[in-house]
Design a protein around this motif. Sequence first.
Motif, mmCIF file in Angstrom:
data_model
loop_
_atom_site.group_PDB
_atom_site.id
_atom_site.type_symbol
_atom_site.label_atom_id
_atom_site.label_comp_id
_atom_site.label_asym_id
_atom_site.label_seq_id
_atom_site.Cartn_x
_atom_site.Cartn_y
_atom_site.Cartn_z
ATOM 1 N N PRO A 1 -14.376 27.971 47.716
ATOM 2 C CA PRO A 1 -14.356 28.710 46.442
ATOM 3 C C PRO A 1 -13.645 27.972 45.318
ATOM 4 O O PRO A 1 -14.080 28.017 44.170
ATOM 5 C CB PRO A 1 -13.623 30.010 46.800
ATOM 6 C CG PRO A 1 -13.769 30.146 48.264
ATOM 7 C CD PRO A 1 -13.821 28.770 48.807
ATOM 8 N N ARG A 2 -12.535 27.294 45.620
ATOM 9 C CA ARG A 2 -11.755 26.607 44.602
ATOM 10 C C ARG A 2 -11.515 25.171 45.028
ATOM 11 O O ARG A 2 -11.409 24.865 46.218
ATOM 12 C CB ARG A 2 -10.417 27.310 44.371
ATOM 13 C CG ARG A 2 -10.553 28.749 43.891
ATOM 14 C CD ARG A 2 -9.196 29.419 43.833
ATOM 15 N NE ARG A 2 -9.328 30.820 43.436
ATOM 16 C CZ ARG A 2 -8.320 31.687 43.450
ATOM 17 N NH1 ARG A 2 -7.110 31.291 43.832
ATOM 18 N NH2 ARG A 2 -8.522 32.937 43.080
ATOM 19 N N PHE B 1 -8.693 27.258 54.945
ATOM 20 C CA PHE B 1 -9.309 26.602 53.801
ATOM 21 C C PHE B 1 -9.163 25.081 53.840
ATOM 22 O O PHE B 1 -10.084 24.353 53.499
ATOM 23 C CB PHE B 1 -8.690 27.112 52.491
ATOM 24 C CG PHE B 1 -8.977 28.549 52.207
ATOM 25 C CD1 PHE B 1 -10.223 28.949 51.775
ATOM 26 C CD2 PHE B 1 -7.996 29.511 52.386
ATOM 27 C CE1 PHE B 1 -10.500 30.270 51.518
ATOM 28 C CE2 PHE B 1 -8.257 30.848 52.123
ATOM 29 C CZ PHE B 1 -9.510 31.228 51.690
ATOM 30 N N GLY B 2 -8.013 24.599 54.200
ATOM 31 C CA GLY B 2 -7.715 23.177 54.078
ATOM 32 C C GLY B 2 -8.699 22.291 54.826
ATOM 33 O O GLY B 2 -9.207 22.634 55.890
ATOM 34 N N ASP B 3 -8.966 21.124 54.240
ATOM 35 C CA ASP B 3 -9.840 20.125 54.850
ATOM 36 C C ASP B 3 -9.013 18.864 55.079
ATOM 37 O O ASP B 3 -8.739 18.113 54.132
ATOM 38 C CB ASP B 3 -11.033 19.827 53.936
ATOM 39 C CG ASP B 3 -12.108 19.018 54.637
ATOM 40 O OD1 ASP B 3 -11.734 18.132 55.428
ATOM 41 O OD2 ASP B 3 -13.299 19.262 54.395
ATOM 42 N N PRO B 4 -8.579 18.599 56.314
ATOM 43 C CA PRO B 4 -7.713 17.439 56.557
ATOM 44 C C PRO B 4 -8.396 16.111 56.257
ATOM 45 O O PRO B 4 -7.732 15.141 55.897
ATOM 46 C CB PRO B 4 -7.354 17.567 58.042
ATOM 47 C CG PRO B 4 -8.415 18.440 58.625
ATOM 48 C CD PRO B 4 -8.822 19.372 57.541
ATOM 49 N N TYR B 5 -9.728 16.056 56.393
ATOM 50 C CA TYR B 5 -10.427 14.808 56.114
ATOM 51 C C TYR B 5 -10.380 14.482 54.623
ATOM 52 O O TYR B 5 -10.092 13.350 54.228
ATOM 53 C CB TYR B 5 -11.882 14.908 56.587
ATOM 54 C CG TYR B 5 -12.660 13.629 56.402
ATOM 55 C CD1 TYR B 5 -12.431 12.543 57.233
ATOM 56 C CD2 TYR B 5 -13.617 13.513 55.399
ATOM 57 C CE1 TYR B 5 -13.143 11.365 57.068
ATOM 58 C CE2 TYR B 5 -14.325 12.346 55.230
ATOM 59 C CZ TYR B 5 -14.085 11.274 56.065
ATOM 60 O OH TYR B 5 -14.772 10.104 55.891
ATOM 61 N N SER C 1 -18.085 22.514 38.876
ATOM 62 C CA SER C 1 -18.335 23.057 37.555
ATOM 63 C C SER C 1 -17.205 22.700 36.603
ATOM 64 O O SER C 1 -16.068 22.449 37.014
ATOM 65 C CB SER C 1 -18.492 24.573 37.633
ATOM 66 O OG SER C 1 -17.312 25.155 38.160
ATOM 67 N N GLY C 2 -17.525 22.684 35.310
ATOM 68 C CA GLY C 2 -16.549 22.352 34.278
ATOM 69 C C GLY C 2 -17.085 22.737 32.913
ATOM 70 O O GLY C 2 -18.015 23.524 32.779
#
Length: 402
Positions: free
Chosen positions: A17-18, A29-33, A284-285
Amino acid sequence: MRAFVALNIIIGVRQLPRLENYWSTDERFGDPYVSSILTKTRFMKINQYIHLRDTSNAPGRNDPNHDPFFKVRNMIDLILPKLREVYKPGQNLSVDEGMIGFKGRVHFRQYMPAKPTKWGIKVWQICESESGYCCGFEVYTGKKRDGTRQFGLGYDVVWSLSETYHNQNRHLYFDRFFSSVTLAEHLELVNTYVCGAIMANRKGIPDEVKKAKLKQSGQLIQKQKGNLVATAYKDKRQITFLSTCAPPGRDETGRPHVNTSYNKRMGGVDKLDQMCSYYPVGRSGTKWWRYIMWYLVNMVIVNAWIVFQKSVKDPVPPKGYDHLQFRMDVADQLMAGYTSKKYRVGRKTKMCNKPIALQSIKHHELVKIEGRKRVCRENEHEMKITMYILYGPPLPNPYPIL
């Protein structure tokens, strides 16, 4: 920079989501890679300051040399020739418009209610009908300043996108927005043939086809002039076709040849958009040119996957090797083992994580600097450890603060 692009590819595969969630300490949520490649601060700073050109000397909007795509022009000029150099498409090509989703402020933003992506930047594309390989593109900026289009917008788009493939006996497929009798006749002069739906009220359509009112499903009216065939056909609704590459008459299914050919080979651009939508690159931005930049990166990856499928004849990749695995391999090659995560000796790392008996208390000498009242934080930390080893834990304060 290559690691930054690679991470955006990986983020497109696993969408959270963020953006901050990829570096979260929460296991959900965390992605260690991702966090092992670039730190959150470094990634955010690159994302904040990334640019493709120096915009300080960009021509103003009132300048005759003004280019609406000045910020991404060098990237467009780099990619366009390569699309035609690395791959030679088949005979059948389709021309259609695509949309780069964008809801921010830019003067050439378009609204197309019939598209899945209704708001965004329109891109004209020519793709191979069978595979969806993008052979060329053109970003639409709106009406020309001088307003001069001799044969209309659809004519100019098809002619400019297909000009590289003229005099090669190609077959072009497009919908009724682009079709006209003038375009079909002019393309035939350069040995390029067309097939597509057309508005019945277009100039040059025979009156028998233009005024036809077909009532029963399967009814057909055709008129021919040389290789040019105009067709009115009643299916679920009445459709008008114009073709110079499909013969008159019906095929074995009872449908007109032009209808069967159009339905089979028109979807090249739709195939490209479908594959691009699986794993979108970038986030997005508010800056419109970044949407174009990431769209081009995503489109190039899809093109590379199509070329890879056609070029690998021996079963080198394992069985089941698909588009997803290809993207991950591209990201790995871009990173090439790069990592910016460094384990620095700080206040609570090396000294505190090891047993006290194994800690060295001599690698950092206590030095008093003239003019300073306090020693550095590292000295303070090591001094406390030294006192603990020599004298044990500190005694309680005999005079507590009330």
